[in-house]
Design an enzyme around this catalytic site. Structure first.
Site, PDB file in Angstrom:
ATOM      1  N   HIS A  75       4.818 -23.084 -24.404  1.00  0.00           N
ATOM      2  CA  HIS A  75       6.068 -23.847 -24.360  1.00  0.00           C
ATOM      3  C   HIS A  75       5.843 -25.194 -23.678  1.00  0.00           C
ATOM      4  O   HIS A  75       6.404 -26.211 -24.080  1.00  0.00           O
ATOM      5  CB  HIS A  75       7.158 -23.063 -23.631  1.00  0.00           C
ATOM      6  CG  HIS A  75       7.862 -22.075 -24.510  1.00  0.00           C
ATOM      7  ND1 HIS A  75       7.332 -20.838 -24.803  1.00  0.00           N
ATOM      8  CD2 HIS A  75       9.053 -22.136 -25.165  1.00  0.00           C
ATOM      9  CE1 HIS A  75       8.176 -20.186 -25.592  1.00  0.00           C
ATOM     10  NE2 HIS A  75       9.218 -20.943 -25.834  1.00  0.00           N
ATOM     11  N   LYS A 102      12.569 -10.287 -21.993  1.00  0.00           N
ATOM     12  CA  LYS A 102      13.325  -9.378 -21.129  1.00  0.00           C
ATOM     13  C   LYS A 102      13.957 -10.197 -20.020  1.00  0.00           C
ATOM     14  O   LYS A 102      13.432 -11.221 -19.607  1.00  0.00           O
ATOM     15  CB  LYS A 102      12.397  -8.313 -20.551  1.00  0.00           C
ATOM     16  CG  LYS A 102      11.246  -8.912 -19.749  1.00  0.00           C
ATOM     17  CD  LYS A 102      10.732  -8.019 -18.653  1.00  0.00           C
ATOM     18  CE  LYS A 102       9.426  -8.542 -18.100  1.00  0.00           C
ATOM     19  NZ  LYS A 102       9.288  -8.386 -16.662  1.00  0.00           N
TER      20      LYS A 102
HETATM   21  S1  SF4 Z   1       6.758  -3.211 -16.777  1.00  0.00           S
HETATM   22 FE1  SF4 Z   1       6.233  -4.221 -14.859  1.00  0.00          FE
HETATM   23  S2  SF4 Z   1       4.234  -5.139 -15.194  1.00  0.00           S
HETATM   24 FE2  SF4 Z   1       5.111  -4.677 -17.204  1.00  0.00          FE
HETATM   25  S3  SF4 Z   1       6.195  -6.545 -17.827  1.00  0.00           S
HETATM   26 FE3  SF4 Z   1       7.663  -5.248 -16.756  1.00  0.00          FE
HETATM   27  S4  SF4 Z   1       7.604  -5.971 -14.624  1.00  0.00           S
HETATM   28 FE4  SF4 Z   1       5.752  -6.713 -15.641  1.00  0.00          FE
END
Ligand code: SF4
Lengths: 191, 281
Positions: free
Chosen positions: A45, A110
């Site tokens: 990006h 996320k």
């Molecule tokens: S599960 Fe834990 S290590 Fe994996 S992306 Fe999510 S925060 Fe990061």
């Protein structure tokens, strides 16, 4: 129309997406994504933004496309790709409105998006999907092909073209102001 | 009587721990998923928990990393004072093990050499190493592959003694709220209370090595952990933040004496990808 409702209540999405596709998606919708998507995260990006600012051509056609924020692990011999779950989307907030303006339809990652991104989703009709953070092994099974398209020197952060099949995700922010994080938390909070 | 331990044995042990930790979750975490599945009311939340279980199974059987962020290696070493490390330096040996493990395990290199120029070191080194010197001749190595997304939501505060226990509780819950979906809930919290600024932070990491779901040996602190866990799970954030009852799988606290003027509190946010392993040489 590349969004169809499956008999199990999950919506099947095929890329690229149109405005009408995006408008049919609502926060909380479970989806399966098939077709081509692109990976890009922080460093990629960072390289796209100056190109956008100068009005230059981008290494990928973002019109109707979905960008997946991820940095996969390297494939083992015989594998298409390693673990490939989402990274935190808010680190890309600074760049997302400019890409949506150019016709990008979906982003996937996320975590929370900032208000400017949510506003841009409304204005330019875009959607933010959540993939399951940390489900890297399961998600790798939905990647059929993976190839570098730009910035290979960035390693895990390079831009890749992925062909995906029934990649599971959920609509977090839709183009109507809907927000699964807010709704879900309100529904289950117990004082 | 001193005992010699050669650096190659240390490197080899660390290599194996790194490779195993990233593909095979420990049973304490898997049991926590099962417990959560029995209490989670949200269908989306239950589905996420089930996928995490499937993910753990697939990772273990196919040796695909559980999560693509294979972390920064945080290593706690309990070095018996009667152990004599031979053939080189302890920390160099640990980094050699990380280098080998991340290469052989096809794990992601996620470390940049300088916080400013951000050029990847290419082999996931260095790790962060904490050494405690202990009585005896044992050498215990505990590693955690610490994800960045959750680490980035870790926080510290220096409360006043007057803020007291209520202040500590408010801060911990505030940390869970701000971490929210960004840190991949369900979360595990390590909380360090007391000591100094850096002591509290180190305790908050170390607290994560206790077996998940096991009681705190101090009954008062155990009650506090349970109260905080209940509070966290009433927030409604749920698995992945999609709404639900399982926002946290466990909250572990370590405390230490502190100065009359201080009440340091550090919270390390850990995600469900709680990849920890240990070995005693
Ligand atoms: S599960 Fe834990 S290590 Fe994996 S992306 Fe999510 S925060 Fe990061």
């Amino acid at each position: 129309m590349s969004v169809t409702a499956g008999s199990d209540g999950i919506k099947d999405i095929t890329t690229p997406l149109t405005d009408a596709d995006v408008q049919s998606l609502k926060a909380g919708d479970r989806v399966r994504i098939s077709g081509v998507i692109y990976t890009a995260r922080d460093a990629a990006h960072g390289r796209l933004l100056p190109l956008i600012e100068k009005g230059e051509k981008l290494p990928i056609d973002v019109k109707g496309a979905i960008i997946y924020y991820t940095g996969p692990t390297p494939p083992q011999p015989g594998q298409v790709i390693g673990a490939i779950g989402p990274t935190t989307a808010s680190r890309m907030d600074k760049f997302t409105p400019a890409l949506l303006k150019l016709g990008l339809k979906g982003t996937m990652g996320k975590g929370y998006r900032g208000q400017p991104v949510k506003d841009a989703l409304r204005e330019y009709r875009g959607v933010y999907f959540g993939a399951i953070g940390g489900a890297g092994a399961v998600l790798s099974r939905h990647i059929k092909t993976a190839e570098f398209v730009a910035y290979e020197d960035l390693g895990t952060e390079a831009i890749r073209r992925l062909e995906v099949e029934a990649f599971p995700a959920i609509v977090i922010n839709d183009c109507h102001g809907g927000d699964l994080y807010q709704d879900g938390q309100k529904q289950y909070a117990r004082e | 009587m001193t005992r010699d331990v050669h650096v190659s044995a240390i490197a080899d042990a660390v290599k194996k721990l790194c490779m195993e930790a990233n593909v095979s979750l420990e049973p304490d975490v898997l049991r926590a998923f099962d417990r959560a599945l029995t209490t989670e009311r949200s269908p989306a939340g239950r589905q996420v928990l089930q996928i995490l279980k499937d993910n753990a199974e697939l990772a273990r059987t196919k040796r695909i990393p559980y999560c693509q962020d294979t972390g920064m290696v945080v290593c706690f070493v309990e070095l018996g004072q009667d152990v004599h490390v031979t053939g080189g330096g302890l920390e160099a040996a640990i980094n050699e093990g990380i280098r080998q493990g991340y290469k052989e395990g096809y794990l992601r290199a996620s470390i940049v050499k300088s916080p400013f120029d951000r050029v990847n070191t290419g082999d996931n080194t260095p790790g962060v190493v904490h050494v405690d010197v202990t009585p005896g001749a044992a050498l215990k190595i505990m590693i955690m592959a610490k994800g960045g997304g959750c680490e980035n939501r870790s926080r510290y505060t220096m409360l006043t003694p007057a803020a007291g226990l209520p202040g500590v509780k408010d801060f911990v819950i505030e940390c869970v709220k701000t971490a929210g979906p960004d840190a991949c809930p369900p979360l595990i919290l390590g909380v360090g209370i007391g000591g100094t600024f850096e002591k509290a932070a180190i305790l908050s990491k170390k607290a994560l090595f206790r077996e998940l779901g096991s009681p705190n040996p101090d009954p008062m602190v155990d009650a506090l952990e349970k109260e905080l866990l209940d509070k966290a799970n009433r927030l409604g954030i749920g698995p992945q933040g999609y709404g639900g009852d399982t926002t946290s799988l466990g909250i572990h606290i370590l405390t230490y004496p502190c100065h009359i003027t201080s009440l340091p509190v550090a919270v390390t946010i850990e995600c469900h990808a709680h990849r920890h392993k240990e070995v005693t040489l």
